[in-house]
Design a protein around this motif. Structure first.
Motif, mmCIF file in Angstrom:
data_model
loop_
_atom_site.group_PDB
_atom_site.id
_atom_site.type_symbol
_atom_site.label_atom_id
_atom_site.label_comp_id
_atom_site.label_asym_id
_atom_site.label_seq_id
_atom_site.Cartn_x
_atom_site.Cartn_y
_atom_site.Cartn_z
ATOM 1 N N MET A 116 0.813 -1.214 0.000
ATOM 2 C CA MET A 116 0.000 0.000 0.000
ATOM 3 C C MET A 116 0.856 1.278 0.000
ATOM 4 N N PHE A 117 1.911 1.265 0.815
ATOM 5 C CA PHE A 117 2.652 2.519 1.046
ATOM 6 C C PHE A 117 4.027 2.578 0.371
ATOM 7 N N PHE A 118 4.688 1.428 0.230
ATOM 8 C CA PHE A 118 6.104 1.493 -0.137
ATOM 9 C C PHE A 118 6.454 0.976 -1.534
ATOM 10 N N TYR B 171 5.571 3.446 -4.574
ATOM 11 C CA TYR B 171 6.302 4.714 -4.427
ATOM 12 C C TYR B 171 7.783 4.490 -4.735
ATOM 13 N N THR B 172 8.331 3.423 -4.156
ATOM 14 C CA THR B 172 9.767 3.178 -4.328
ATOM 15 C C THR B 172 10.094 2.807 -5.775
ATOM 16 N N ARG B 173 9.230 2.010 -6.370
ATOM 17 C CA ARG B 173 9.488 1.634 -7.771
ATOM 18 C C ARG B 173 9.472 2.877 -8.669
ATOM 19 N N GLN C 107 10.027 6.067 -7.581
ATOM 20 C CA GLN C 107 11.087 6.999 -7.178
ATOM 21 C C GLN C 107 12.461 6.549 -7.695
ATOM 22 N N TRP C 108 12.706 5.252 -7.632
ATOM 23 C CA TRP C 108 14.055 4.773 -7.934
ATOM 24 C C TRP C 108 14.163 4.020 -9.256
ATOM 25 N N GLY C 109 13.013 3.692 -9.861
ATOM 26 C CA GLY C 109 13.058 2.878 -11.077
ATOM 27 C C GLY C 109 13.545 1.479 -10.765
ATOM 28 N N ALA D 175 14.183 2.518 5.099
ATOM 29 C CA ALA D 175 14.333 2.643 6.564
ATOM 30 C C ALA D 175 14.362 4.103 6.994
ATOM 31 N N ARG D 176 14.524 5.019 6.040
ATOM 32 C CA ARG D 176 14.459 6.446 6.387
ATOM 33 C C ARG D 176 13.085 6.813 6.932
ATOM 34 N N VAL D 177 12.072 6.053 6.507
ATOM 35 C CA VAL D 177 10.703 6.375 6.937
ATOM 36 C C VAL D 177 10.318 5.383 8.036
ATOM 37 N N ARG E 268 4.091 13.655 12.778
ATOM 38 C CA ARG E 268 5.101 14.489 12.123
ATOM 39 C C ARG E 268 5.974 13.606 11.235
ATOM 40 N N TYR E 269 6.482 14.178 10.132
ATOM 41 C CA TYR E 269 7.325 13.350 9.250
ATOM 42 C C TYR E 269 8.680 13.096 9.912
ATOM 43 N N PHE E 270 9.159 14.108 10.637
ATOM 44 C CA PHE E 270 10.455 13.968 11.317
ATOM 45 C C PHE E 270 10.253 14.141 12.816
ATOM 46 N N VAL F 155 1.637 15.702 0.050
ATOM 47 C CA VAL F 155 0.802 14.502 -0.078
ATOM 48 C C VAL F 155 1.561 13.533 -0.991
ATOM 49 N N ASN F 156 1.800 12.319 -0.465
ATOM 50 C CA ASN F 156 2.491 11.290 -1.253
ATOM 51 C C ASN F 156 1.472 10.465 -2.034
ATOM 52 N N TYR F 157 1.862 10.050 -3.226
ATOM 53 C CA TYR F 157 0.987 9.225 -4.067
ATOM 54 C C TYR F 157 1.700 7.905 -4.354
ATOM 55 N N THR G 3 5.375 11.239 -7.615
ATOM 56 C CA THR G 3 5.448 10.610 -6.285
ATOM 57 C C THR G 3 4.766 11.453 -5.227
ATOM 58 N N ARG G 4 4.902 12.780 -5.359
ATOM 59 C CA ARG G 4 4.302 13.610 -4.311
ATOM 60 C C ARG G 4 4.018 15.018 -4.826
ATOM 61 N N ILE G 5 3.095 15.678 -4.110
ATOM 62 C CA ILE G 5 2.813 17.091 -4.409
ATOM 63 C C ILE G 5 3.076 17.867 -3.120
ATOM 64 N N TYR H 268 20.325 13.862 -8.764
ATOM 65 C CA TYR H 268 19.842 14.289 -7.444
ATOM 66 C C TYR H 268 20.111 13.259 -6.355
ATOM 67 N N TYR H 269 19.892 11.990 -6.695
ATOM 68 C CA TYR H 269 20.002 10.951 -5.660
ATOM 69 C C TYR H 269 21.053 9.917 -6.048
ATOM 70 N N PRO H 270 22.063 9.689 -5.186
ATOM 71 C CA PRO H 270 22.870 8.481 -5.367
ATOM 72 C C PRO H 270 21.936 7.287 -5.142
ATOM 73 N N ARG I 87 26.560 9.693 -1.114
ATOM 74 C CA ARG I 87 25.755 9.286 0.044
ATOM 75 C C ARG I 87 24.419 10.008 0.024
ATOM 76 N N TYR I 88 23.375 9.264 0.355
ATOM 77 C CA TYR I 88 22.001 9.791 0.365
ATOM 78 C C TYR I 88 21.835 10.609 1.638
ATOM 79 N N TYR I 89 22.520 11.776 1.664
ATOM 80 C CA TYR I 89 22.573 12.592 2.870
ATOM 81 C C TYR I 89 21.499 13.679 2.869
HETATM 82 N N1 UDP Z 1 8.918 5.865 0.612
HETATM 83 C C1 UDP Z 1 7.833 5.150 0.183
HETATM 84 N N2 UDP Z 1 6.599 5.668 0.368
HETATM 85 C C2 UDP Z 1 6.389 6.877 0.900
HETATM 86 C C3 UDP Z 1 7.489 7.631 1.318
HETATM 87 C C4 UDP Z 1 8.748 7.102 1.149
HETATM 88 O O1 UDP Z 1 7.986 4.053 -0.336
HETATM 89 O O2 UDP Z 1 5.244 7.310 1.018
HETATM 90 C C5 UDP Z 1 10.262 5.295 0.415
HETATM 91 C C6 UDP Z 1 10.828 5.637 -0.945
HETATM 92 O O3 UDP Z 1 11.665 4.586 -1.349
HETATM 93 C C7 UDP Z 1 11.640 6.874 -0.630
HETATM 94 C C8 UDP Z 1 12.228 6.503 0.701
HETATM 95 O O4 UDP Z 1 11.158 5.821 1.368
HETATM 96 O O5 UDP Z 1 12.607 7.119 -1.604
HETATM 97 C C9 UDP Z 1 12.712 7.658 1.524
HETATM 98 O O6 UDP Z 1 11.671 8.599 1.672
HETATM 99 P P1 UDP Z 1 11.966 10.132 1.983
HETATM 100 O O7 UDP Z 1 10.687 10.796 2.237
HETATM 101 O O8 UDP Z 1 13.000 10.199 3.041
HETATM 102 O O9 UDP Z 1 12.559 10.582 0.585
HETATM 103 P P2 UDP Z 1 13.249 11.953 0.111
HETATM 104 O O10 UDP Z 1 12.557 13.048 0.803
HETATM 105 O O11 UDP Z 1 14.681 11.831 0.409
HETATM 106 O O12 UDP Z 1 13.003 11.951 -1.341
#
Ligand code: UDP
Ligand code: FAD
Length: 769
Positions: free
Chosen positions: A542-544, A547-549, A551-553, A565-567, A576-578, A663-665, A673-675, A703-705, A737-739
Motif C-alpha cells: 500500500m505505502f512502499f 512509491y519506491t518503484r 522513485q528509484w526505477g 528505513a528512512r521512513v 510528524r514526518y520527522f 501529499v504522497n501518491y 510521487t508527491r505534491i 539528485y540521488y545516489p 551518500r544519500y545525505y
Molecule cells: N517511501 C515510500 N513511500 C512513501 C514515502 C517514502 O515508499 O510514502 C520510500 C521511498 O523509497 C523513498 C524513501 O522511502 O525514496 C525515503 O523517503 P523520503 O521521504 O525520506 O525521501 P526523500 O525526501 O529523500 O526523497
C-alpha cells in the motif's frame, strides 16, 4: 570581491567591473514600439533608467532610394530604431540589408551588451553580436499564431541554445518551455496599478456598457461577441483597438457593438472608467493556449468586473478572485455579463480582495526580478571577462559547487582559516538543491523540490543559526491511497485505525497489531525486507512498493535497506514526518541564508561557470569538489547511477490546495510521487498557492545516489582514487551518500576540522569549526 547578488545593472565596487561603461541593451522585437503599450514597453522604459536601450523593430517598407535606419527617442530614454527599406529591394535581399543596417547602427558602441529577443525571427540579425548576456523574453507561443513563419521553431531552438536567461509571459508557457532551457523563469503579465486605478474616479452612468481593449486578431472570438450581443440587446459592447491579420470589414456588425479605434496607453483608464464591466471573449484554440492576458489585472485595477472565456492562465491566476467570471459559450457568457453588471453595482463586496491580489503584482516588481536575473548574469560574465584580463588571479582554494557542502567549506576556510576562496557553480545561482526563489505569484518556492530542515545536532543548528533566523515548522505528510482516502505517513496508530478500523488505543496494541502482520526475515538487507518484516506485505504494498518503484526505477528488493528505513513506522499517534529536536525553515529562505554564508571579503562567487571555465580563469592551490565524484575522474570506471527528478511547478487560483505540506501518491498508476504546497512551510498568505509535482526519471540532473551494493562497490573504486588525491571531496554527490542537508553540513564541518592541521596559522577555530 566578486559577487553576483546585484543591486543595479551598473555594477560598482567589483574588482571584476573595471569598466564604468553603461551597458547597452539591444531589444529585438516584432512589435512596433508605437503600436500598443505592452510588455516590451513596460520593461524597456524601466530598463532605460539603468542601461542604454536600443529598441530594434521590424522594418518599414518605404518609397526611398536608400536603406536607412530611423532613430527616434522616447521620453523614457529608449531609442527606437526602425529600418526603412526601399520597396525596390527584393524580399530575398532584405535580411542581408537589415543586417548591414544593424551592424552600422551598432558600430563603435562600447560593451558590455545585453541582447534581448522578443522573437527568434530576429536571431539571424544579431546572432554574431558579442553579447555579455542574452535574454529571450518569450511572450507567446508565436509558432501557434496565424501566418507564423515555418522557420520559427528551428530559430527558437537555436535561440534557446544561445540564451543565458529565458523569461516566459505566463505559467502555461513556462511549463511548455522549462524543459528546453536550464534557466527559465515565468513572468506573467503584470500591471501598473496606479495608472489603471484612475479609472475608478471616472463617472460611469448611462447604458450598461461592457468593453474590451487590445489587439483584435485571431485570438478574439468576434462570433461569440456577436451572439452575446444578440442575446443581450440592452447592453452596449465596446471594442477598442487595432485589428491585425484579420479583415476589419468581416467583423460582425450589430447596433449594440461599437468597433472603435485604439486609444493611447495614457488614455486607457479614462476609457475603461466609462465601462461598467470588461470582457475578454477570447477564442479557445491553439493561438490562446499559452496566453496570459495583461488585460485581466488592468481591468481589475480599474475597478471593473471581468468576464473571460476559460483561458488557462486567467483561470489559474484569477479564476478564484471575486470579480472575475469565467464563462464559455454564448449563453453562459451572456449570463456572466448580467452577473458582472450586478457586481459593478456593489464594488465594496469584491474589490477588497481584488486589491489584495493586485498588491502582489506590478511591473515594477516584475522588472526588479528580471533585472536581478540579468544583473547576476552580467556580473558573472563581466567577472569572467575581468578575470581573463587579470592573468589568472590566485586563490588558496577553489570550491566547485555552491550548495551546502561548498558553502560551508568556503565559509570555514575564509572566516576561520583566513584563506582566499573562489566558489563556482554551473548553475546560475548559489544554494545548490536547496535554492529557493520568489515565483511570479510572489511566493517563495523551492526550485528543486521541498527542502525541510531537521536535525538532532545542536552544533549544526547553532552553526547555521549564525546565518539565518528560523521559522519553526514541523512537516506533515499524508499518503493518498485513492479510494481508501488519505492517511498519515509515516504509518502511525491513527493510520492503522483509519485503514483497518482497528481500535488500537495504545502503543502496545499497535505493536502487537504490526507484529502479527510482519513477516520474519532471516537477514534484513533490502528495502523490501526492512518494511515487510516490520509491517507485513499488505501495508508494504500500500505505502512502499509503488512509491519506491517510481522513485528509484527499481523494486525495493533491489535497493539497500537504508532507503525505506528512512521512513519509520510508529506505534504512537505522532504524525510528524520527522522527530528531530530541531525542525525549522530559514526565516527568509535558504538562498538568503547562503548569501550570508558566502558574504565574506575573502570569498568570491561565480555562478553559471563550469569547472573547466574556472580553471582557465583562476589559479588555486587546493580544490574542494562537491560535484559528482565519477565526473571528477572522467567516469574512468564507468558512470555511477544517480536518480533524477522532473519538477513541475504550478500556481493555482485557490488559497490552499491540500491540508498538509506534502501529499504522497504511492500508487504506480500515478506518474508523480508527491505534491508539495510551499505555503505550509513559509506561512505566506495569498489568494493563490504554489505547488510542485515530482516526477522521477532516469535522465537529468543527478539528485540521488542510488544505494545498492553494486553501486557502493563502484563508488569504492572512485573513493580510492579520491583518497589518493589532493582534492577534497565533500557532499552528497562527491561522497555518493544519500545525505540530508544537516548531514552534509556536518560532513563539511568535519572535513574542515580534519584539514585544520594542514592549513597553517591564523585560525580562530570555534567549537563547530
Ligand atoms: N517511501 C515510500 N513511500 C512513501 C514515502 C517514502 O515508499 O510514502 C520510500 C521511498 O523509497 C523513498 C524513501 O522511502 O525514496 C525515503 O523517503 P523520503 O521521504 O525520506 O525521501 P526523500 O525526501 O529523500 O526523497
Ligand atoms: P548540492 O546541493 O547538489 O550542490 C552541489 C552543487 O555543485 C550544485 O549546485 C551543482 O550545480 C554544483 N556542481 C556540480 N558539479 C559541478 C561542476 N562540475 N562545476 C560546477 N558546479 C558543479 N535534505 C534535507 O535535509 N531535507 C529535505 O527535505 C530534503 N529534501 C530533498 C528533496 C529533493 C527533491 C532532493 C533532490 C534533495 C533533498 N534533500 C533534503 C537533500 C539535500 O538536497 C542535500 O542533502 C543537499 O542539497 C546536498 O548539498 P550538496 O552541497 O552536497 O549538493
Amino acid at each position: 570581491m566578486l559577487r553576483d547578488v546585484p543591486q543595479t545593472l551598473i555594477a560598482a565596487n567589483s574588482a571584476a567591473t573595471e569598466s564604468p561603461a553603461k551597458p547597452l541593451l539591444i531589444c529585438l522585437s516584432h512589435l512596433r514600439w508605437n503600436f500598443v503599450f505592452q510588455r516590451p514597453q513596460h520593461l524597456m522604459t524601466r530598463l532605460a533608467r539603468h542601461v542604454d536601450v536600443l529598441y530594434w523593430e521590424e522594418p518599414l517598407i518605404v518609397e526611398e532610394d536608400e536603406a536607412t535606419v530611423r532613430l527616434t527617442s522616447d521620453p523614457s530614454g529608449v531609442t527606437i530604431a526602425t529600418p526603412l527599406l526601399p520597396d525596390h529591394i527584393a524580399e530575398a535581399r532584405r535580411p542581408e540589408v537589415i543586417r548591414a543596417l544593424f551592424n552600422r547602427t551598432l558600430a563603435g558602441k562600447p560593451g558590455p551588451m545585453v541582447r534581448w529577443f522578443y522573437t527568434p525571427m530576429m536571431l539571424p540579425i544579431a546572432q554574431h553580436l558579442n553579447a555579455a548576456v542574452t535574454v529571450y523574453d518569450c511572450m507567446d507561443e508565436l509558432s501557434a499564431f496565424r501566418f507564423a513563419p515555418p522557420e520559427l521553431p528551428r530559430l527558437e531552438s537555436e535561440l534557446m541554445g544561445l540564451a543565458d536567461i529565458v523569461f516566459t509571459g505566463g505559467y502555461s508557457l513556462y511549463e511548455a518551455k522549462q524543459r528546453q532551457h536550464p534557466n527559465v523563469h515565468p513572468f506573467p503579465s503584470s500591471v501598473d496599478v496606479p495608472h489603471f486605478a484612475a479609472a475608478r474616479n471616472v463617472d460611469c452612468t448611462g447604458q450598461p456598457t461592457i468593453g474590451f481593449y487590445g489587439v483584435i486578431d485571431e485570438r478574439f472570438d468576434a462570433d461569440l461577441l456577436a451572439q452575446v450581443a444578440d442575446l443581450r440587446p440592452g447592453i452596449r459592447f465596446e471594442v477598442v483597438g487595432p485589428t491585425a491579420k484579420i479583415d476589419p470589414a468581416r467583423l460582425p456588425q450589430r447596433s449594440n457593438i461599437a468597433w472603435l479605434p485604439a486609444v493611447e496607453y495614457a488614455d486607457l483608464p479614462e476609457r475603461l472608467g466609462r465601462w461598467h464591466a470588461a470582457m475578454m471573449p477570447f477564442a479557445i484554440n491553439e493561438s490562446t493556449r499559452f496566453i496570459s492576458p495583461t488585460k485581466t489585472p488592468e481591468y481589475l485595477a480599474g475597478g471593473k468586473p471581468v468576464i473571460s472565456t476559460p483561458i488557462r492562465d486567467v483561470e489559474r491566476h484569477w479564476g478564484n478572485v471575486p470579480g472575475v467570471i469565467i464563462a464559455s459559450g454564448a449563453a453562459n457568457f451572456a449570463a456572466a455579463c448580467d452577473d458582472a453588471l450586478a457586481l459593478a453595482q456593489q464594488p465594496e463586496e469584491w474589490i477588497g480582495e481584488v486589491d489584495r491580489a493586485l498588491a502582489r503584482i506590478s511591473w515594477d516588481r516584475t522588472f526588479h526580478e528580471m533585472h536581478g536575473h540579468i544583473q547576476s548574469r552580467l556580473v558573472s560574465s563581466q567577472s569572467m571577462a575581468s578575470l581573463r584580463k587579470r592573468s589568472k588571479p590566485r586563490y588558496d582554494f577553489l570550491v566547485v559547487g555552491a550548495g551546502f557542502a561548498g558553502a560551508v567549506m568556503a565559509e570555514r576556510l575564509a572566516a576561520d582559516a583566513g584563506k582566499r576562496v573562489m566558489v563556482i557553480d554551473t548553475r546560475p545561482h548559489i544554494a545548490g538543491n536547496a535554492y529557493d526563489e520568489r515565483n511570479a505569484a510572489g511566493l517563495l518556492v523551492h526550485r528543486y523540490g521541498p527542502h525541510l530542515f531537521h536535525t538532532n545536532s545542536d552544533d549544526i543548528f547553532a552553526y547555521l543559526s549564525r546565518f539565518t533566523e528560523w521559522r519553526p515548522y514541523e512537516h506533515r505528510v499524508l499518503a493518498d491511497l485513492g479510494e481508501r482516502g488519505r492517511v498519515p505517513m509515516p504509518i502511525n496508530r491513527t493510520t492503522l485505525n483509519l485503514l483497518f478500523d482497528a481500535g488500537l488505543t495504545c502503543d502496545e496494541d499497535a505493536s502487537a497489531f504490526l507484529a502479527q502482520r510482519g513477516e520474519p526475515c532471516p537477514a534484513i538487507e533490502t528495502s523490501e525486507d526492512v518494511v515487510v518484516s516490520a509491517i507485513g506485505r499488505e501495508l508494504y504494498e500500500m505505502f512502499f512498493r509503488g512509491y519506491t518503484r517510481k522513485q528509484w526505477g527499481l523494486d525495493p528488493s533491489e535497493l539497500d535497506k537504508s532507503v525505506t528505513a528512512r521512513v519509520p513506522v510508529r506505534t504512537n499517534c505522532d504524525d510528524r514526518y520527522f522527530t528531530d529536536r530541531h525542525q525549522a525553515m530559514p526565516l527568509n529562505g535558504y538562498t538568503a541564508m547562503f548569501e550570508r554564508m558566502l558574504d565574506h571579503p575573502l570569498i568570491d562567487v561565480l555562478t553559471g561557470v563550469s569547472y573547466a571555465e574556472a580553471c582557465s580563469l583562476v589559479q588555486f592551490d587546493r580544490l574542494v569538489w562537491t560535484g559528482a565524484i565519477d565526473e571528477y575522474f572522467g567516469t574512468c570506471f564507468g558512470k555511477l547511477p544517480y536518480r533524477s527528478l522532473r519538477f513541475e511547478h504550478e500556481t493555482l487560483p485557490v488559497e490552499q490546495f491540500q491540508p498538509v505540506g506534502t501529499v504522497n501518491y504511492p500508487a504506480e498508476s500515478v506518474p508523480y510521487t508527491r505534491i508539495t504546497e510551499f505555503k505550509h512551510f513559509t506561512g505566506e498568505q495569498a489568494p493563490v498557492t504554489s505547488v510542485v509535482y515530482e516526477y522521477p526519471c532516469a535522465e537529468g540532473e543527478p539528485y540521488y545516489p542510488v544505494p545498492r551494493p553494486q553501486n557502493q562497490e563502484l563508488f569504492a573504486r572512485y573513493d580510492r582514487l579520491a583518497r589518493a588525491s589532493d582534492t577534497i571531496f565533500v557532499g552528497r554527490l562527491a561522497t555518493y551518500r544519500y545525505y540530508n542537508m544537516d548531514q552534509v553540513v556536518g560532513q563539511a564541518l568535519a572535513t574542515y576540522r580534519r584539514l585544520l592541521p594542514e592549513l597553517g596559522d591564523r585560525l580562530t577555530t570555534s567549537k563547530v569549526g
